[in-house]
Design an enzyme around this catalytic site. Structure first.
Site, PDB file in Angstrom:
ATOM      1  N   ASP A 458       0.831  -1.209   0.000  1.00  0.00           N
ATOM      2  CA  ASP A 458       0.000   0.000   0.000  1.00  0.00           C
ATOM      3  C   ASP A 458       0.868   1.263   0.000  1.00  0.00           C
ATOM      4  OD1 ASP A 458      -2.355   1.478   0.093  1.00  0.00           O
ATOM      5  OD2 ASP A 458      -3.225   0.264   1.682  1.00  0.00           O
ATOM      6  N   ASP A 528     -10.801   2.194  -3.219  1.00  0.00           N
ATOM      7  CA  ASP A 528     -11.312   1.890  -1.885  1.00  0.00           C
ATOM      8  C   ASP A 528     -12.835   1.897  -1.870  1.00  0.00           C
ATOM      9  OD1 ASP A 528      -8.963   1.408  -0.618  1.00  0.00           O
ATOM     10  OD2 ASP A 528      -8.794   3.368   0.349  1.00  0.00           O
TER      11      ASP A 528
END
Ligand code: GLA
Length: 719
Positions: A458, A528
């Site tokens: 990430d 997301d």
């Protein structure tokens, strides 16, 4: 590849690319388009005349790689400043060296200074996609500064064109924009140090066949000529698409020149990223299909035949930071019961990570949450028949961490200035060799000591103050290049040392998706925003540039955390099954019926996966067609009633849409096994309409939803 009278030609797939040396010594673009006959010869290059006294041949002639100098008013490929103050650079042809039948290096040199540029070309014989890049070498006696360096420039002759490109934001990535190319420049870029959610380094240019300049501009989905390109770079980048004073279209892409300045000492070299470019005469659909197959065959780490992605379970939306051994084991047992292949533990397992205020940088296992380390959980996951994946965010540090307390100088910053935090974190300066070594070291140790099959890598913020004060002032801007090169080298070394480990590129969703990172990563996290209805539009946008093979899509909880929209589990599953399937829901809340639905659909997905992610992808409702429906005016957020097979189109046209979809599904099913045909057919008949609608009109997801023109089922007709 052919060369005659200094005409160079590359043929591949259905495309030919040609350039030549003109009478002035410049390298001039001749042709890019449909493949021409073996024996057809191309005319020798001749520079364009000046346009009055204001535009000299240097600026009217389409050059392959134009240096800024001699009165160049279009975008330069290369801009240099010399130690003595000279900033004029005029590149002339020196020689060409073939590297096999499909690739060629061309050496250019400034007319008087010892600055050399090698242009690299290679063409894929199957797709006709070209890989272009440039290498600069300083053979002057003093340093020079590269102020701007493109990987390549592409020129198209005057015509009526439509530009397509992708933009977005966090949780709202992958919006396809289409607009006529008019005089001036459209710049798509990232100044963020990373690829960015806000624009993606991909473009497509469609030629409008209609001779009338008054008709609507429309990029055709399945017909007509399209030129497209994608830049393989995960740092600040820029692609400028300009229609010049003579109506040619010039596309220039490479390092973002904003705040750029790469000092090259005598004898030093700088290599640009690769800019890929291709041609299709089957519209945007044809262009996407070429790119998808090219990514599979040449870009991904497991090319040319990457493994189908395992169906994963990810714990993030279920447990967020509250991970511990019992809670993860409970989820793993439930995930295994529905046929999941890989269990991934997300954020929260390391350092003093209770929330996003602390812990990044301290990559030891949190002993309160995992008193016996990760081994018991990993063993349990294996015993359940799954492999194990783990979340990391290697390039970041929280100020509240042991790492930052020990090495406050390791972060990007300008000394004496504030260090801007985002999500309470700072960016480690990966350009520094010690930081690079630390990051590679802890990841290597983690993978050596634990049986980990997968990393979700990430990157949850962009750069603020990009200072690097450990090197001399005039070398600090090298950070834009060295950071990314070190990122790539860490990924490359880890893959070499741990060849079985697979990696996902995530950056708060789809903030780091590009052909550069995809050389080292097997899949990406597109957003997301996991709402299945919003995802349909995002997945559609994503598909213009990237193959569904890499598009991870989770089934999460309903109503959705982001917009309150309630959807049936079948709807959520089918939306996620357009790419590589994942489950991200809180399985502790599922009913027995949910488990059996998911189990059935995961089995159906497994049997149809190869067709879905590796077949030829056709978008059955083109945007042009969707634009004919006045859908935006007919629906208010509270009135949305969708079924999986129905778009947000007015009723009078819904029948057409269903027909298109079922045709597509029939085509897809006809290529799948009898078992999967039966399963998928049943599920599609069972797909329930969405229950309820968006919560409020001001909700960000609603805004996104209503701007998106359509979301059709993506069909893969052929394996
Ligand atoms: C990012 C990712 C999410 C999740 C969180 C964890 O936002 O995109 O999927 O991993 O970080 O902090």
């Amino acid at each position: 590849m052919g060369r005659g009278a200094q005409v160079f030609r590359l043929d591949g797939g259905n495309a030919t690319y040609a350039f030549a040396v003109n009478e002035r010594g410049e390298l001039q673009t001749l042709y890019w388009g449909g493949r021409i006959g073996e024996r057809d010869s191309l005319p020798a290059a001749h520079s364009n005349p000046e346009a009055a006294s204001f535009d000299s041949p240097y600026t009217t002639t389409p050059q392959e790689y134009a240096g800024w100098g001699a009165g160049l008013f279009t975008e330069p490929a290369l801009k240099v400043s010399f130690a003595d103050g000279n900033r004029d650079l005029v590149l002339h042809f020196v020689r060409a060296s073939p590297n096999g039948p499909q690739s060629l290096d061309v050496l250019l040199k400034d007319i008087s200074r010892e600055v050399y540029v090698t242009l690299r070309y290679s063409i894929d014989p199957d797709s006709g996609i070209l890989a272009r890049s440039a290498g600069m070498e300083n053979k002057e006696k003093q340093a020079i500064t590269i102020e701007q360096a493109a990987a390549a420039q592409w020129t198209l002759p005057p015509a009526r064109y439509t530009l397509s490109y992708l933009t977005g934001r966090w949780a709202g990535e992958w919006t396809l924009n289409q607009e006529p190319i008019i005089g001036g420049a459209r710049v798509i870029e990232s100044r963020r140090g990373s690829t960015g959610h806000q624009a993606n380094p991909w473009f497509a240019i469609s030629r409008d066949a209609s001779p009338s300049s008054a008709g609507p501009i429309a990029a055709d989905e399945e017909h007509g000529e399209v030129w497209f390109g994608a830049l393989a770079w995960s740092g600040s980048w820029r692609i400028s698409v300009e229609r010049d004073q003579l109506d040619s279209v010039r596309v220039t892409g490479g390092f973002n020149p904003f705040d750029f300045g790469y000092k090259l000492q005598p004898g030093e070299k700088l290599e640009t990223p690769v800019f890929y470019g291709g041609y299709s005469d089957h519209g945007l659909g044809g262009a996407s299909r070429l790119l998808h197959h090219f990514e599979i065959a040449h870009i991904l780490p497991q090319a040319p035949d990457p493994k189908l992605r395992p169906v994963i379970y990810n714990s993030w939306e279920a447990t967020e930071f509250n991970v511990d051994e019992p809670s993860q084991v409970a989820l793993a047992e439930k995930a295994a019961s529905i046929g999941v292949d890989r269990f991934v533990m997300d954020d929260g397992w390391f350092g003093q990570r209770k929330n996003d205020h602390a812990g990044l940088g301290d990559w030891y296992v949190n002993a309160e949450k995992f008193p016996h380390g990760l081994k018991p959980l990993i063993d349990k996951v294996h015993a359940l028949g799954m492999d194990f994946g783990l979340w990391v965010e290697p390039e970041m540090v929280n100020p509240d961490s042991d790492l930052y307390r020990k090495h406050p100088d390791w972060v990007l910053n300008f000394p004496g200035r504030p260090r801007s935090e985002s999500r309470n974190q700072l960016v480690l300066n990966l350009a520094r060799p010690d930081v690079r070594d630390y990051v590679e070291g802890f990841l290597d140790k983690l993978l050596t000591e634990n049986n980990i099959a997968f990393l979700k890598w990430d990157y949850n913020r962009n750069w603020a103050e990009p200072g690097w004060d450990q090197v001399p002032q005039d070398e600090q801007k090298r950070v834009y290049v060295e950071f990314i090169r070190n990122l790539y080298s860490i990924l490359e070394n880890l893959r070499r040392k741990h060849p079985k480990v697979e990696i996902e590129s995530c950056s708060g969703g789809g903030g780091r998706v590009d052909l550069g990172i995809l050389r080292y990563t097997d899949e990406v996290w597109p957003s997301d925003n996991t709402d299945p209805f919003d995802r349909l539009a995002m997945q559609d946008g994503f598909s213009y540039a990237y193959t569904p093979q890499i598009m991870m899509a989770w089934v999460t909880d309903s109503p959705h955390w982001g917009n309150g929209r309630a959807t049936s589990l079948t709807y959520r599953m089918l939306s996620s099954m357009q790419g590589s399937l994942g489950i991200g829901a809180n399985l502790n809340r599922w009913s027995a019926e949910d488990f059996s639905t998911a189990k059935r659909l995961i089995a159906a997905y497994h049997s149809a996966q190869r067709t879905i992610v590796r077949g030829d992808l056709f978008r059955l409702i083109s945007r042009a067609m969707a634009a004919n429906f006045p859908r935006l005016r007919l629906f208010r957020p509270t009135r949305i009633k969708q079924s999986f097979l129905r778009s947000r189109m007015p009723r009078r046209k819904a029948a057409d849409f269903r027909c298109c979809n079922s045709q597509g599904l029939t085509r897809m099913l006809s290529t799948s096994s009898a078992r999967s045909k039966g399963r998928l057919g049943q599920e599609l008949r069972r797909a329930r309409p969405v229950r309820g609608g968006c919560a409020t009109a001001s909700n960000w997801n609603c805004a996104e939803t209503f701007r998106q023109p359509h979301s059709g089922w993506i069909v893969n007709a052929r394996c």
